[in-house]
Design a protein around this motif. Structure first.
Motif, PDB file in Angstrom:
ATOM      1  N   VAL A 357       4.355   5.919  -1.838  1.00 30.13           N
ATOM      2  CA  VAL A 357       4.308   6.000  -0.384  1.00 30.13           C
ATOM      3  C   VAL A 357       5.512   5.288   0.214  1.00 30.13           C
ATOM      4  O   VAL A 357       5.820   4.141  -0.151  1.00 30.13           O
ATOM      5  CB  VAL A 357       2.998   5.395   0.149  1.00 30.13           C
ATOM      6  CG1 VAL A 357       2.983   5.428   1.685  1.00 30.13           C
ATOM      7  CG2 VAL A 357       1.790   6.160  -0.400  1.00 30.13           C
ATOM      8  N   THR A 358       6.186   5.969   1.151  1.00 25.97           N
ATOM      9  CA  THR A 358       7.318   5.363   1.849  1.00 25.97           C
ATOM     10  C   THR A 358       7.086   5.249   3.357  1.00 25.97           C
ATOM     11  O   THR A 358       7.695   4.402   4.016  1.00 25.97           O
ATOM     12  CB  THR A 358       8.590   6.185   1.620  1.00 25.97           C
ATOM     13  OG1 THR A 358       8.377   7.523   2.102  1.00 25.97           O
ATOM     14  CG2 THR A 358       8.952   6.232   0.141  1.00 25.97           C
ATOM     15  N   ALA A 359       6.216   6.078   3.914  1.00 23.87           N
ATOM     16  CA  ALA A 359       5.944   6.013   5.350  1.00 23.87           C
ATOM     17  C   ALA A 359       4.586   6.635   5.627  1.00 23.87           C
ATOM     18  O   ALA A 359       4.150   7.563   4.931  1.00 23.87           O
ATOM     19  CB  ALA A 359       7.021   6.739   6.153  1.00 23.87           C
ATOM     20  N   VAL A 360       3.891   6.093   6.639  1.00 21.54           N
ATOM     21  CA  VAL A 360       2.608   6.637   7.094  1.00 21.54           C
ATOM     22  C   VAL A 360       2.600   6.577   8.610  1.00 21.54           C
ATOM     23  O   VAL A 360       3.387   5.844   9.226  1.00 21.54           O
ATOM     24  CB  VAL A 360       1.406   5.853   6.519  1.00 21.54           C
ATOM     25  CG1 VAL A 360       1.345   5.963   5.003  1.00 21.54           C
ATOM     26  CG2 VAL A 360       1.455   4.393   6.955  1.00 21.54           C
ATOM     27  N   ASN A 361       1.705   7.344   9.227  1.00 23.38           N
ATOM     28  CA  ASN A 361       1.562   7.256  10.681  1.00 23.38           C
ATOM     29  C   ASN A 361       0.315   6.474  11.040  1.00 23.38           C
ATOM     30  O   ASN A 361      -0.471   6.067  10.163  1.00 23.38           O
ATOM     31  CB  ASN A 361       1.539   8.653  11.303  1.00 23.38           C
ATOM     32  CG  ASN A 361       0.287   9.428  10.936  1.00 23.38           C
ATOM     33  OD1 ASN A 361      -0.411   9.068  10.002  1.00 23.38           O
ATOM     34  ND2 ASN A 361       0.017  10.499  11.666  1.00 23.38           N
ATOM     35  N   ALA A 362       0.120   6.291  12.350  1.00 23.95           N
ATOM     36  CA  ALA A 362      -0.998   5.473  12.803  1.00 23.95           C
ATOM     37  C   ALA A 362      -2.335   6.122  12.487  1.00 23.95           C
ATOM     38  O   ALA A 362      -3.327   5.432  12.217  1.00 23.95           O
ATOM     39  CB  ALA A 362      -0.873   5.216  14.305  1.00 23.95           C
TER      40      ALA A 362
END
Length: 899
Positions: A357-362
């Motif tokens: 994982v490198t980025a996730v949203n709210a």
């Protein structure tokens, strides 16, 4: 310069041709002059010789010698030129001595040398040569005459002889001389035309060559300009040339014209700054960015680069504008995408090629509770399993790596350890070489949607009112039961349950009460079901029950008996206690069919037989039931065609006054001449017509036929009698009923008092408030209304208060046992008393004996119908009975026609 040189050459050529033409004209003038001198000289020689022969005057001989010399010199010059070896100077001197214009001599020599065979010239020279010998002969005669006069005076005979010779020679020379002169003149004219044509053609050729050269040069110049203009107009960027001193536009390319929505001529002379929205210009390094104004109102973002150039001595600024709308839109889209990723309702996870994982949203954090700090550098699939608990298979990643995407349901965990169903969508982002660079996973919590889907699946398979299975779900269970029975060599049965008189509940109470009653019925059916049984509601008040695991279909009879008993128990619906019954049809596998649709249809046929024969019972299916159903279908199809084929007809049954036996009315009775089944009574087809929606058309036909028959009797001068006809509830309660009655009366021109409509009391109760309105309308028209089958309907007597009711018809069921049945006597006397108190006329139906007639007469009944008086008769029979002197056959009662 090439055009100037070419023009100078053309002018010089034209001048040369003009000079040459002038020279030729001079030559022709000299030639004609020489011809004139020659012709004159040769003619003068003849004249001089004639004169000399008569007078012997030496001056005439001298004149002859001079003219002869002219002719001789011309001939010598001609022959010298013809030989081709001549001295041009000597020839010229000869022509000059002959009197030819000196300027024309070279041209004459040229023509004689080179154009001696030209048209007219050859003939002229031939004529010229032909007189050479004759002229020499004249010279000889001159010599002879000179010699003769030298000897003295010649004799008259000699002079006459010489004159005769001169005359002969003159006759020969004169026509040839004239022909020579004519040929020379024609030749000169022809040569003039040739000369003009040559000069004209040469000039045109020269001018054409000059124009072709000019066209090529101009095309080359224009091509250069067009290439420049194409480059200028074809530029993807807008280019504007601006006067540096005043800021005015000097020129624009096509792109600038298109972007602004104005023609180039409209832009020239305008201020360059006016092209932009005021206040939109801003500096961006070496360029400026602004909103270019357009006539359409759609402004365009442009980036302007400018450079200073010189046109001649004028400083001009070249402004190159580039459309950056897409660039700004992409920047805006990137901002929107970034904000959308943060605000989207679905969870987004971006992972590297190793699925870390490198980025996730709210939304992902809100759904799972895991933050980016926790998930970072962890594979995003380690918290997810397939619904069966197994890890995500490698085939998923292979499929995504091959260019596809994967969507499926997985089981996921939250940070609190709880599990939830999740819809997972995985796709890949690739680099320029096509290798997977990142994975993008979209997650959705489908807990609620899954529950909704299960609820929808239940609703699709079940009746929303009762909760029982619907038709399609029942057929699916039925197919499984048939398959199981086939494997076990057992049986299965389908029961078709239809409530008796359910429509009366809806009409008497309300549809809401009817729906609650159906729910109660479904509960009682469900209460009787076994482990392998399924119940369904397939529509209205119709239910089906599947009994599985049977050995024979006859075992279904026990269930049917229990169900009938359960349904017959009173049902409390609100404040009402309702007692219902049902009719059940039974069809079993394998005896009655091996297909769900066939079994349901056969059970339906058996139910119809139970309802028709008895009600509140059950019947097993037999093939004869379908034959009856098919017969009903065929009869329905024939009934639709009966009106078009004019297969209906009327018979009329007299209604007599009991006291006098006088015919005072007839009742119109409908009959159907079926082409195969013969004459059918109303009971055979009226219920079918009501179910098919044809009853109103049949009633309308009956009304028109009755009115037409009354009109025909009136035209035959028969006594006016009342004609009664039956009206169904559907016709009587229709909004257009009164209008149709008015139209029939107007078309037939009969009195409304001649008609009487009969309607059953059950139909009056079913119509409700519409009955009173219709009766008032008929009463206003003067048409009477009779209550038919009085006493057989519901027990309510409220409708008797309606002002439009004029007659009560006592049903035949109360008349058939009179006067022996005490109950019927009491009921009939009560009906007569009620009618009398309300001022209504009573009509008894079904009178077949004299005892019945006598009792009703004593009891106060006014009119009667029945076989005791007459059956239904054709119209012609009624005419005989109504005629003033009818002939009757012997009967038990004599019918008296009205006066």
């Amino acid at each position: 310069m090439p055009l100037a040189y070419g023009l100078a050459a053309v002018v010089g050529l034209v001048l040369c041709l003009t000079w040459g033409a002038l020279q030729v004209q001079v030559t022709l003038a000299g030639f004609l002059n020489g011809e004139s001198l020659w012709s004159k000289a040769q003619k003068q020689t003849v004249i001089d010789l004639y004169t000399y022969a008569r007078s012997g005057d030496p001056s005439q001989l001298e004149s002859f010698r001079r003219n002869y010399e002219v002719v001789r010199l011309d001939r010598w010059a001609r022959d010298a030129i013809a030989n081709g070896h001549y001295n041009q100077h000597e020839v010229g001197q000869a022509f000059q001595r002959a009197g030819v214009i000196p300027a024309a001599i070279p041209g004459m020599i040229f023509i004689l040398d080179h154009f001696s065979q030209a048209p007219y010239m050859a003939q002229a020279i031939e004529n010229w040569r032909s007189v050479d010998g004759s002229i020499e002969e004249l010279n000889n005669i001159a010599g002879q005459l000179q010699h003769a006069y030298a000897q003295g005076v010649p004799s008259a005979e000699e002079i006459a002889r010489q004159n005769a010779r001169i005359g002969v020679l003159n006759d020969y020379i004169q026509p040839r001389s004239d022909a020579f002169s004519l040929d020379i003149a024609l030749g000169a004219a022809w040569l003039g035309r040739v000369l003009f044509a040559s000069v004209l053609i040469s000039a045109l050729l020269a001018v054409t060559l000059w124009f072709r050269m000019a066209k090529r040069i101009l095309a080359s110049i224009r091509g250069t300009e067009e290439r420049f203009q194409l480059l200028f107009d074809g530029a993807a960027d807008a280019i504007v040339m601006v006067d540096e001193s005043h800021g005015k536009i000097l020129g624009v390319n096509r792109t600038a014209s298109v972007w602004t929505g104005r023609d180039p001529q409209e832009l020239i002379g305008r201020n360059f700054q006016d092209l932009f929205v005021e206040g939109s210009m801003r500096s961006a390094g070496t360029s400026t960015i602004g909103l270019l104004r357009a006539e359409s109102g759609l402004n365009r973002s442009v980036e302007t680069h400018s450079s200073l150039i010189t046109w001649g001595t004028q400083p001009v600024r070249q402004a190159i504008m580039r459309d950056i709308s897409d660039r700004l839109s992409m920047e805006q889209e990137r901002r929107i995408a970034s904000e959308a990723m943060a605000s989207v309702a679905e969870g987004l996870i971006i992972a590297d090629a190793e699925r870390r994982v490198t980025a996730v949203n709210a939304a992902q954090t809100r759904i799972t509770g895991y933050t980016l700090q926790y998930l970072q550098h962890h594979p995003f699939d380690e918290l997810r399993r397939l619904p069966d608990g197994s890890p995500l298979p490698s085939s998923i990643w292979d499929r995504v790596a091959d260019g596809g995407n994967w969507v499926g349901e997985v089981q996921s965990w939250r940070s609190d350890g709880s599990c939830y169903p999740e819809l997972l969508s995985i796709s890949a982002i690739r680099n320029s070489e096509g290798r997977v660079q990142h994975y993008v996973a979209v997650i959705t919590d489908i807990t609620r949607s899954k529950a909704d889907r299960q609820r929808l699946e239940y609703m699709v398979a079940h009746d929303p009112l009762t909760g029982l299975a619907n038709r399609s779900e029942f057929q699916r269970h039925c197919a499984h039961a048939i398959e199981a029975a086939g494997r076990m060599s057992g049986a299965a049965a389908v029961l078709f349950v239809d409530l008796d008189a359910f429509k009366a509940v809806n009409d008497s109470y309300s549809h809401a009460i009817g729906d609650r009653l159906l729910v109660k019925v479904a509960q009682r059916i469900r209460r009787e079901l076994g482990e392998n049984d399924v119940a369904s509601r397939i529509g209205g008040d119709e239910f089906t029950v599947l009994l599985g695991g049977l050995r024979t279909r006859e075992q279904a009879a026990q269930f049917a008996s229990r169900l009938l008993l359960s349904l017959s128990e009173p049902m409390l619906i609100g404040d009402y206690e309702i007692v219902m019954s049902a009719s059940i049809g039974i069809a079993g596998y394998p005896l009655d069919g091996n297909d769900p649709v066939v079994l349901i249809a056969n059970a339906d046929a058996a139910m119809y037989a139970a309802k028709t024969q008895e009600r509140n019972t059950y019947r097993f299916y037999t093939p004869l039931m379908h034959a009856d159903a098919r017969m009903r279908l065929m009869l329905g199809a024939d009934l639709r065609q009966a009106l078009m084929r004019d297969e209906f007809h009327l018979v009329f049954q007299p209604s007599v006054e009991l006291r006098s036996g006088r015919i005072i009315a007839v009742e119109a009775l409908l009959r159907w001449r079926h082409p195969e089944r013969g004459e059918l009574m109303p009971d055979d087809f009226i219920p079918l017509a009501e179910s098919l929606g044809l009853i109103r058309r049949i009633d309308a036909w009956t009304m028109r036929a009755v009115c037409a028959q009354i009109r025909q009797w009136d035209q035959a001068k028969l006594p006016p009698i009342r004609v009664a006809l039956n009206a169904s509830a559907a016709t009587f309660g229709h909004p257009g009923f009164i209008d149709s009655v008015k139209q029939a009366l107007q078309a037939s021109q009969i009195s409304p008092k001649r008609l009487l409509f009969e309607i059953t009391e059950s139909a009056i109760l079913r119509l409700g408030e519409a009955t009173e309105q219709t009766m008032h309308a008929l009463h206003a028209l003067g048409i009477g209304v009779a209550i038919d089958d009085f006493g057989t309907g519901y027990s309510s007597l409220a409708y008797l208060k309606l002002s439009g009711i004029d007659f009560l018809k006592i049903d035949r069921s109360f008349v058939k046992d009179l006067p022996d049945s005490a109950n019927d006597v009491a009921i009939v006397e009560a009906m007569l008393a009620i009618a009398k108190s309300l001022g209504m006329c009573t009509i008894a139906e079904g009178i077949e004996t004299s005892a019945q007639h006598d009792f009703l007469l004593r009891a106060g009944c006014i009119e009667g119908q029945g076989y005791y008086y007459a059956r239904g008769l054709a119209a012609i029979e009624i005419e005989r009975m109504l005629s003033p002197n009818p002939r009757h056959e012997s009967s038990r009662l004599r019918l008296v026609p009205p006066k």
